[in-house]
Write a protein that holds these residues in place. Sequence first.
Motif, PDB file in Angstrom:
ATOM      1  N   THR A 208       0.674  -1.019   0.019  1.00 43.28           N
ATOM      2  CA  THR A 208       0.004  -0.019  -0.022  1.00 43.28           C
ATOM      3  C   THR A 208       0.823   1.343  -0.057  1.00 43.28           C
ATOM      4  O   THR A 208       0.665   2.171  -0.582  1.00 43.28           O
ATOM      5  CB  THR A 208      -0.943   0.092   1.221  1.00 43.28           C
ATOM      6  OG1 THR A 208      -1.764  -1.026   1.200  1.00 43.28           O
ATOM      7  CG2 THR A 208      -1.987   1.310   1.153  1.00 43.28           C
ATOM      8  N   ILE A 209       1.851   1.028   0.956  1.00 44.90           N
ATOM      9  CA  ILE A 209       2.894   2.483   0.896  1.00 44.90           C
ATOM     10  C   ILE A 209       3.575   2.887  -0.321  1.00 44.90           C
ATOM     11  O   ILE A 209       3.550   3.764  -0.689  1.00 44.90           O
ATOM     12  CB  ILE A 209       3.555   2.361   2.022  1.00 44.90           C
ATOM     13  CG1 ILE A 209       2.948   2.129   3.461  1.00 44.90           C
ATOM     14  CG2 ILE A 209       4.899   3.562   2.245  1.00 44.90           C
ATOM     15  CD1 ILE A 209       3.965   1.954   4.376  1.00 44.90           C
ATOM     16  N   ALA A 210       3.842   1.539  -1.062  1.00 45.81           N
ATOM     17  CA  ALA A 210       4.543   1.622  -2.290  1.00 45.81           C
ATOM     18  C   ALA A 210       3.965   2.243  -3.500  1.00 45.81           C
ATOM     19  O   ALA A 210       4.416   2.705  -4.506  1.00 45.81           O
ATOM     20  CB  ALA A 210       5.451   0.433  -2.545  1.00 45.81           C
ATOM     21  N   THR A 211       2.616   1.654  -3.529  1.00 49.50           N
ATOM     22  CA  THR A 211       1.927   2.003  -4.795  1.00 49.50           C
ATOM     23  C   THR A 211       0.699   3.450  -4.697  1.00 49.50           C
ATOM     24  O   THR A 211       0.450   3.781  -5.465  1.00 49.50           O
ATOM     25  CB  THR A 211       0.840   0.796  -5.045  1.00 49.50           C
ATOM     26  OG1 THR A 211       0.129   0.529  -3.878  1.00 49.50           O
ATOM     27  CG2 THR A 211       1.431  -0.309  -5.399  1.00 49.50           C
ATOM     28  N   CYS A 212       0.641   3.682  -3.292  1.00 51.24           N
ATOM     29  CA  CYS A 212      -0.359   4.878  -3.066  1.00 51.24           C
ATOM     30  C   CYS A 212       0.413   5.953  -2.260  1.00 51.24           C
ATOM     31  O   CYS A 212       1.033   5.703  -1.226  1.00 51.24           O
ATOM     32  CB  CYS A 212      -1.422   4.556  -2.239  1.00 51.24           C
ATOM     33  SG  CYS A 212      -2.359   3.087  -3.408  1.00 51.24           S
TER      34      CYS A 212
ATOM     35  N   ASN B 147      12.262  -0.876  -4.729  1.00 54.14           N
ATOM     36  CA  ASN B 147      11.514   0.242  -3.722  1.00 54.14           C
ATOM     37  C   ASN B 147      11.050  -0.136  -2.388  1.00 54.14           C
ATOM     38  O   ASN B 147      11.270   0.356  -1.438  1.00 54.14           O
ATOM     39  CB  ASN B 147      10.637   1.202  -4.229  1.00 54.14           C
ATOM     40  CG  ASN B 147      11.265   2.141  -5.282  1.00 54.14           C
ATOM     41  OD1 ASN B 147      11.742   3.233  -4.703  1.00 54.14           O
ATOM     42  ND2 ASN B 147      11.549   1.933  -6.496  1.00 54.14           N
ATOM     43  N   VAL B 148      10.349  -1.590  -2.523  1.00 51.78           N
ATOM     44  CA  VAL B 148       9.890  -1.919  -1.265  1.00 51.78           C
ATOM     45  C   VAL B 148      10.864  -2.446  -0.438  1.00 51.78           C
ATOM     46  O   VAL B 148      11.032  -2.547   0.852  1.00 51.78           O
ATOM     47  CB  VAL B 148       8.858  -3.235  -1.482  1.00 51.78           C
ATOM     48  CG1 VAL B 148       8.541  -3.893  -0.186  1.00 51.78           C
ATOM     49  CG2 VAL B 148       7.623  -2.623  -2.232  1.00 51.78           C
TER      50      VAL B 148
END
Lengths: 395, 395
Positions: B105-109, B257-258
Amino acid sequence: MKLSDRVLGMQESPVRKLVPIATAEKKKGKKVYHLNIGQPDIETPKVFMDAINNYDTSVIKYSFSQGEPILIDAIIDYYKRDGMSFEEDNILITNGGSEALTFTTIATCNPGDEILIPEPFYTNYNGFTSAVNVNLVPITTKAEDGFHLPKEEDIVKLITPKTKAILFSNPGNPTGTILTKVEMDMIKRIAIEHDLFIISDEVYRKMAFDGLKSYSMGELDGIDDRLIIIDSVSKRFSACGARIGAIISKNKSFTQNVLKLCQARLCVATLEQIGAAALYNMPSGYADEIKDIYEERRNIVYNTLKEIPGVVCEKPQGAFYVVAKLPVENAEDFCVWLLKDYDLNGETVMLAPAEGFYSTKGLGKDEVRIAYVLETEEMKKAMHILRKALETYQK
Amino acid sequence: MKLSDRVLGMQESPVRKLVPIATAEKKKGKKVYHLNIGQPDIETPKVFMDAINNYDTSVIKYSFSQGEPILIDAIIDYYKRDGMSFEEDNILITNGGSEALTFTTIATCNPGDEILIPEPFYTNYNGFTSAVNVNLVPITTKAEDGFHLPKEEDIVKLITPKTKAILFSNPGNPTGTILTKVEMDMIKRIAIEHDLFIISDEVYRKMAFDGLKSYSMGELDGIDDRLIIIDSVSKRFSACGARIGAIISKNKSFTQNVLKLCQARLCVATLEQIGAAALYNMPSGYADEIKDIYEERRNIVYNTLKEIPGVVCEKPQGAFYVVAKLPVENAEDFCVWLLKDYDLNGETVMLAPAEGFYSTKGLGKDEVRIAYVLETEEMKKAMHILRKALETYQK
């Protein structure tokens, strides 16, 4: 389909980003002394595995979201032996100090809010905060002041309406600095006057040298509603891979709301909690033994550093790190060179470039963090290699 | 000193919030059959603890941020046996599926972005997203359609410029519904056309009944760059308390990035990863044994529910849950009453009110989720108690 700005904007861990280079060199046969990461070589006390093996492991069940009662009780007892009194609902078990800090950031700050922090600071604070859109505002401290805090007015002028908390590690990572009582009282005063949370990362507590004592913020009166202590078994009990930490606070609204975050991720690994309870229950003499070991290593590192021309550093008072200014232009280049291009009889050392521990651009470029986490003979060899390497590098 | 809006706005876990009531009743001597939480009673395979006990535990060290190589290799092999090919850098080990979902969630939004999700959905998706300021946009599905997806145009009209991904669990928690190939192709088509990530939570994969197969989204072509698979050992290997999950994706920019998020929290518990590797390496016959056990339980639950007047539910096809509409006005009130005010010879059952599994206000008020996680005789007793309790409650 673009990744989020918050993840793209995150820095790579300066402690871990040189790992691929080190791995490649090790494959070629080079021996690397790891002074780059706070991974102690000291054995994890056997009570950890004994407790796990005595536990019923037929079904590895979910634990409670708040944590295993046996571990919570052990932490309460542990603090009681140090003269601090906490109750069951003051404590939440987390996936290491890391998750404790992430949850605390989410619960105290909205996106765009700010947290004050003395720099240089534990670099992963950047990750915990930027991943959830919170900004760290640095209070710059200097090697020549032993990385102690600046004057009260210099801190206060950094406070804005968006400032929600002041965060620090004590004893300090990466500096090894221990806050004085005067500094702790100043933090308390500032927090009360400006209505801030105090986030006290105490994972290195009890690692204090030269007869110093590292106090817990929990020993101060009048801040029960605003104090959040971060704890962990990683360093104090040499159990980094257990990933057991804790949030400790008497602010019930805070802990009740953080419990919602705990519930969302269900629980922390059950077995590791059982083992961690045994660690917290160990006699307090253990802490002194560990402290003595690190103090001896600190002396080796510090004494060698003082003998190297051009190196600037203060004697660290606690934890197991030292930040040293090296006679090089760019410490990261030097660290890469150490790994890739240098060896002394097939051996080299790995350090953490300190720039990533600063938030203010340009600071720390010529500094490294050294973790003294090897036994004394290895530590001596590693420091000898560093000294020789600097001589070669300067030519 | 106010807590953040994001934490104050979070709901309490509907699966766990009745726990204090249950605990109090159990202390009084009441036996509670837990059908409220997906905690299987099936033994964790012995290979888990054997692997841990054969591991060098003298120093419980940090693991790699990405995960233990032995576990990553085991996952690659596991997927290879199912005809899917992944490489080392496609896989990141996480603290359960929970952390995998938070990181994704953090990485896509960014804050304010949206994720589409069929409702009812696993309630903790609310926590993972709202804690980091992301909004879930529900695609409502209905019991009478077996909780299958609505028409393509009904999904597409929910997409806005802020929509970044479509998330679903397959087989479904809490519905037990398995996506058809036609539905999977529709999701693929929508994601490609509207440039969305596909977040496929497959922690219940292989738990498919009546001869059905639950496909992985990883078996579809043409979505390598946008597919993120969430996996976990919790349910498939009955190891909920191990907290080992994984993010699996061929999008290298995403995984790189994750990895920064993984580095910030250092690593996942080392021992549990060693144990989890042994689980993934088990012969595939194990999955069939487990599936047969749940299928038998599913039959007990479903057959009893069909006999109770006023109960509406479809036969679940997989996982180990069923959502049932009960002949009560407020299912949460009924669940509380079951715990506090009802018993049949000193025994009662605990269910999860389903309202918290819906995002649309008002839906699910008269529904519960039942987890069939007890062995057959216990399951029969529990369902008998539920039937009798409903008779009493309606009077």
